[in-house]
Each structure stands twice: as C-alpha cells, then as structure tokens.
Design a protein around this motif. Structure first.
Motif, PDB file in Angstrom:
ATOM      1  N   VAL A 211      -9.583  -5.141   4.430  1.00  0.00           N
ATOM      2  CA  VAL A 211      -9.216  -4.406   3.214  1.00  0.00           C
ATOM      3  C   VAL A 211      -7.691  -4.481   3.074  1.00  0.00           C
ATOM      4  O   VAL A 211      -6.959  -3.763   3.747  1.00  0.00           O
ATOM      5  N   ALA A 212      -7.237  -5.386   2.215  1.00  0.00           N
ATOM      6  CA  ALA A 212      -5.803  -5.585   1.964  1.00  0.00           C
ATOM      7  C   ALA A 212      -5.513  -5.263   0.512  1.00  0.00           C
ATOM      8  O   ALA A 212      -4.881  -6.032  -0.206  1.00  0.00           O
ATOM      9  N   ALA A 213      -5.993  -4.104   0.081  1.00  0.00           N
ATOM     10  CA  ALA A 213      -5.932  -3.720  -1.327  1.00  0.00           C
ATOM     11  C   ALA A 213      -4.687  -2.907  -1.661  1.00  0.00           C
ATOM     12  O   ALA A 213      -4.664  -2.198  -2.664  1.00  0.00           O
ATOM     13  N   GLY A 214      -3.661  -3.006  -0.806  1.00  0.00           N
ATOM     14  CA  GLY A 214      -2.418  -2.303  -1.083  1.00  0.00           C
ATOM     15  C   GLY A 214      -2.613  -0.806  -1.076  1.00  0.00           C
ATOM     16  O   GLY A 214      -3.346  -0.244  -0.253  1.00  0.00           O
ATOM     17  N   TYR A 215      -1.985  -0.125  -2.031  1.00  0.00           N
ATOM     18  CA  TYR A 215      -2.049   1.327  -2.070  1.00  0.00           C
ATOM     19  C   TYR A 215      -3.439   1.819  -2.448  1.00  0.00           C
ATOM     20  O   TYR A 215      -3.823   2.948  -2.112  1.00  0.00           O
ATOM     21  N   ALA A 216      -4.210   0.985  -3.127  1.00  0.00           N
ATOM     22  CA  ALA A 216      -5.581   1.355  -3.469  1.00  0.00           C
ATOM     23  C   ALA A 216      -6.487   1.363  -2.249  1.00  0.00           C
ATOM     24  O   ALA A 216      -7.590   1.910  -2.294  1.00  0.00           O
ATOM     25  N   GLY A 217      -6.049   0.773  -1.145  1.00  0.00           N
ATOM     26  CA  GLY A 217      -6.861   0.737   0.065  1.00  0.00           C
ATOM     27  C   GLY A 217      -7.147   2.110   0.639  1.00  0.00           C
ATOM     28  O   GLY A 217      -8.111   2.290   1.390  1.00  0.00           O
ATOM     29  N   GLN A 218      -6.320   3.102   0.265  1.00  0.00           N
ATOM     30  CA  GLN A 218      -6.514   4.449   0.805  1.00  0.00           C
ATOM     31  C   GLN A 218      -7.820   5.083   0.329  1.00  0.00           C
ATOM     32  O   GLN A 218      -8.315   6.022   0.951  1.00  0.00           O
ATOM     33  N   GLN A 219      -8.387   4.564  -0.760  1.00  0.00           N
ATOM     34  CA  GLN A 219      -9.625   5.148  -1.286  1.00  0.00           C
ATOM     35  C   GLN A 219     -10.802   4.968  -0.330  1.00  0.00           C
ATOM     36  O   GLN A 219     -11.809   5.679  -0.437  1.00  0.00           O
ATOM     37  N   TRP A 220     -10.701   4.019   0.594  1.00  0.00           N
ATOM     38  CA  TRP A 220     -11.809   3.731   1.498  1.00  0.00           C
ATOM     39  C   TRP A 220     -11.798   4.628   2.735  1.00  0.00           C
ATOM     40  O   TRP A 220     -12.723   4.574   3.548  1.00  0.00           O
ATOM     41  N   ILE A 221     -10.742   5.438   2.893  1.00  0.00           N
ATOM     42  CA  ILE A 221     -10.634   6.296   4.073  1.00  0.00           C
ATOM     43  C   ILE A 221     -10.473   7.744   3.609  1.00  0.00           C
ATOM     44  O   ILE A 221      -9.652   8.037   2.742  1.00  0.00           O
ATOM     45  N   ASP A 222     -11.229   8.637   4.207  1.00  0.00           N
ATOM     46  CA  ASP A 222     -11.233  10.032   3.773  1.00  0.00           C
ATOM     47  C   ASP A 222      -9.925  10.749   4.105  1.00  0.00           C
ATOM     48  O   ASP A 222      -9.486  11.630   3.382  1.00  0.00           O
ATOM     49  N   ARG A 223      -9.288  10.359   5.189  1.00  0.00           N
ATOM     50  CA  ARG A 223      -8.070  11.029   5.631  1.00  0.00           C
ATOM     51  C   ARG A 223      -6.854  10.486   4.893  1.00  0.00           C
ATOM     52  O   ARG A 223      -6.734   9.283   4.667  1.00  0.00           O
ATOM     53  N   ARG A 224      -5.919  11.373   4.552  1.00  0.00           N
ATOM     54  CA  ARG A 224      -4.678  10.943   3.897  1.00  0.00           C
ATOM     55  C   ARG A 224      -3.774  10.255   4.918  1.00  0.00           C
ATOM     56  O   ARG A 224      -3.472  10.817   5.971  1.00  0.00           O
ATOM     57  N   LEU A 225      -3.346   9.050   4.597  1.00  0.00           N
ATOM     58  CA  LEU A 225      -2.584   8.236   5.542  1.00  0.00           C
ATOM     59  C   LEU A 225      -1.152   7.985   5.105  1.00  0.00           C
ATOM     60  O   LEU A 225      -0.325   7.552   5.909  1.00  0.00           O
ATOM     61  N   ALA A 226      -0.849   8.201   3.845  1.00  0.00           N
ATOM     62  CA  ALA A 226       0.493   7.919   3.338  1.00  0.00           C
ATOM     63  C   ALA A 226       0.738   8.759   2.098  1.00  0.00           C
ATOM     64  O   ALA A 226      -0.201   9.274   1.477  1.00  0.00           O
ATOM     65  N   ARG A 227       1.989   8.891   1.756  1.00  0.00           N
ATOM     66  CA  ARG A 227       2.373   9.603   0.543  1.00  0.00           C
ATOM     67  C   ARG A 227       2.810   8.592  -0.507  1.00  0.00           C
ATOM     68  O   ARG A 227       3.670   7.752  -0.232  1.00  0.00           O
ATOM     69  N   ASN A 228       2.215   8.673  -1.679  1.00  0.00           N
ATOM     70  CA  ASN A 228       2.578   7.773  -2.771  1.00  0.00           C
ATOM     71  C   ASN A 228       3.752   8.350  -3.558  1.00  0.00           C
ATOM     72  O   ASN A 228       3.754   9.525  -3.928  1.00  0.00           O
TER      73      ASN A 228
END
Length: 403
Positions: A233-250
C-alpha cells in the motif's frame, strides 16, 4: 482525498505524460502495488528489477496525487534532529537512519541517470538557524553528524551574508542533497515498468482488501478482483484509511515557483537548497531551468476548502519571508499551489506489515520532509521483507517501533 490546491508546477510543466489503461478484468500477480505516485513507482521498480511480477494500481491519473504537489527536496536530513533521534532510539539506530538517507540520495541519482531527463541535480543543503537561540543546538547537531561521517561545515553570520546574501546567525552547510522533478520521474518509471512487462493501471480505485495466509485479494470499485501473493500500500497520505490507528498528522503546506531567473540573481542558490530551523520551516531550491521553488507557511490542520482559499495569500507571505532573509531577491510567483503534507511524531516513516492486515500486506508511508528519500530506502526495505531477509532499518522504520 483532496490532496492539492492551485497550480502545481510539475503538472503544468509536463502535462499528462503517459496514459495507462483502467483495471477492467481480474488478474493475478506476485506483488500488487496500490499507488502510482513517486513512492509506488520506486517500490515497483525495485521489485520488478529483482524478478517480481508486479502490477501497479492508481486511483487517479498516475502521479496526479501528492506527487504532483511535491517540492522534491532530496535530503539526508530528517525533520527531527539527529540529537533528538539519539535521545529517543539510541545513537546507533539514529545515525543509521541519517546515513541511510545519505545513501538513498546516491541511489536516487542512479535511478535518475538511467531514466534521463528528470531534472535530477546534485545540490548542497544550507540549514540555517532561524534565531540566535538556535545556534548552540545547530552547532551540537553539526558536530554529531560530522562524528558519524557526514560531510558538512559550519558557516557563521558573516559567511552567510557574503556567500549567500542570507541574514541568519549561523548555518550547517552539507554537501549531500539533490532535487528532481518528481512527477516526471514517477511517470518515466511507470512507463519503463510497463515496457518491461509489468502491469500499470490508473483511474482504478481499490475499495476492499482481504488478506489470507497465502494471498491477498483486492476488489476495485468496479468489482474487478486482483489476487496477489503480496500487496504494498503506497497510496501516500490516503494510505492511512487502511489502518484504524492514527499514524500521522496531516497539514497543509504552500509553495510557489518563479519564472526563470538570471544566474547572476540566483548566485549560490543555483546549487544550494536553503531551509531553516524554525518549525514549520521556510525552504527554497532551484530548478534546472533557473526557477526558484519556495515553500512553507504550513497550516496545523489540513482543511481542503481553507487550503484552496489561502494559496494566493500564502504565496505573498512566502515572498515576504524570503525578502526578510534574502533582501536582494525580489520574487514574483509564476504558479502557486498547496498540498496535503503528513508528518509522524518522530519524523520517521512507516514501512512494513501492520498487525491489522497481517504479513502479506506491506505499507509504504514515506511521511515527512524527505519523503522521496524515504521511499528509496523503503523500496529496498520492503523487498527484504517480502523475501524474508533482514534489513538494518526494519525495526526503526516499521510499526514495531510503536512498542
């Protein structure tokens, strides 16, 4: 996701370089890469070069997401100081991360040389103290970097004024940096992949992912199924949608580019990128045709509608900030834009499997100011993961560091 606003220069300069087909029938492959930006392109290229049967699937036109808005500063310098990484993870691992980023610039140079005509240019990096109180920390940072073999020197206020016309109390000048046209590099990589037998699809959205013990099934919005032994999954910032936990701040970050400037006006900026110790930071770098790219003035939260409204006013603010530091420059934005920018708490990326999806789904989240450099490292790291080999940064750059 709405990832960009205004008129990103790379998209205007290059136009739609290559058209790829939509995903319209079921397929099987060894590795499916979700994402056709610079990260996905570098990772797919690495895997295909080592014998994997690869398929790249992008939901937009390839390269049209955050890659088109990137300002593409290639640095070994991580947004988090080496001093702070040492305090957090120990000196051995922290130094390993910095040295890997330096090596990645050389690796990117090799990739660019094989592609040709992607505006890859070796540069120096000038990291200046935004205020006198930052000088002591930057001097300590410079000494620690030098101790680990990174080539740099310290410039005082007088040298900065005479060599760069820069008003600042001191700076670290590093030899290891570069710049590139990220959109052009992505599209050339994807076109070469397709020519060599890989499959590349755009305008094809993956909506569901089901990981099993031996394979992963992807289902597109059109109901097309992709079965792969591994998924990246190399979908950039949209990749966060696949993981329930927050990993970064946009955040929202703003930039503009000038028309080509005379060499006498650019002077040392022709071969030196400049950025500062304040956070968020002002930065600038030149292009191969003599333009100056300037960025910064980040918003703490990424709100697309607000970002759209602020592009012009933030460009004017960036012009003023450059004028305060480099009064000899009178800049006029030719194109201005903004984009989503994500950063992790420690400035490091996420590469590897997440417990939520199991070992056959690898994530490539090259978040932070040197995302392209991270992507180059991640390409090798993920290949090692898929091949079940050890990698020296596997723990530090993976979800394992959450522990």
């Amino acid at each position: 996701m709405d990832l960009k606003s205004g008129y990103p220069f790379w998209a205007i300069r290059n136009g739609l370089m290559h058209a790829f087909p939509r995903l319209q029938q079921d397929l099987r492959c060894e590795v499916a890469v979700i994402g056709g930006g610079i990260s996905g392109a570098l990772i797919a290229d690495e895997l295909a070069a080592h014998g994997f049967q690869v398929a790249v699937i992008e939901q937009r036109d390839a390269g049209w997401g955050s890659t088109a808005a990137s300002t593409a500063l290639l640095q070994y310098e991580i947004d988090t100081h080496l001093i702070d990484l040492c305090a957090r993870y120990g000196e051995t691992l922290a130094a390993r991360a910095y040295l890997a980023c330096a090596q990645a610039i050389g690796d990117l140079r090799t990739v660019a040389r094989d592609l040709r005509d992607v505006d890859f240019r070796d540069q120096s990096s000038l990291y200046y103290a935004s205020k006198p109180a930052h000088v002591a920390v930057l001097r300590e940072e410079a000494a620690l970097r030098a101790r680990h073999g990174l080539r740099l020197r310290w410039l005082d206020a007088e040298a900065l004024a005479s060599d760069y016309g820069l008003r600042a109390p001191g700076a670290i000048l590093s030899e290891c940096a570069a710049s590139v046209d990220p959109y052009r590099m992505s599209l050339r990589l994807l076109a070469r992949l397709r020519k060599r037998g890989a499959q590349v699809f755009d305008r094809s959205r993956i909506e569901r992912m089901q990981a099993g013990s031996r394979s992963v099934e992807l289902i597109s919005s059109d109901g097309v199924r992709v079965r792969a032994e591994h998924v990246v999954v190399a979908a950039g910032y949209a990749g966060q949608q696949w993981i329930d936990r927050r990993l970064a701040r946009n955040r929202s970050s703003y930039a503009f580019v000038t028309d080509p400037l005379p060499a006498a006006e650019l002077q040392a900026l022709k071969d030196t990128m400049v950025w500062e110790s304040a956070r968020p930071y002002l930065y600038m770098r030149s292009t191969g045709d003599g333009r100056l790219v300037v960025g910064g003035c980040d918003d703490a939260i990424d709100i697309p509608a607000r970002r759209d409204r602020r592009v012009e006013s933030r460009a004017k603010k960036l012009v003023r900030k450059v004028g305060e530091r480099l009064p000899r420059l009178e800049l006029q934005p030719a194109f201005a834009w903004a984009g989503t920018f994500a950063e992790t708490a420690d400035g490091l990326p996420w590469f590897g499997p997440h417990p939520q999806h199991g070992p056959r789904v690898q994530f490539a989240m090259a978040y932070g100011g040197n995302g392209i450099t991270y992507s180059m490292i991640g390409a090798g790291l993920l290949r090692a993961r898929i091949q079940r080999r050890k990698h020296p940064l596997a723990n530090l750059f993976s979800f394992e560091r959450l522990k």
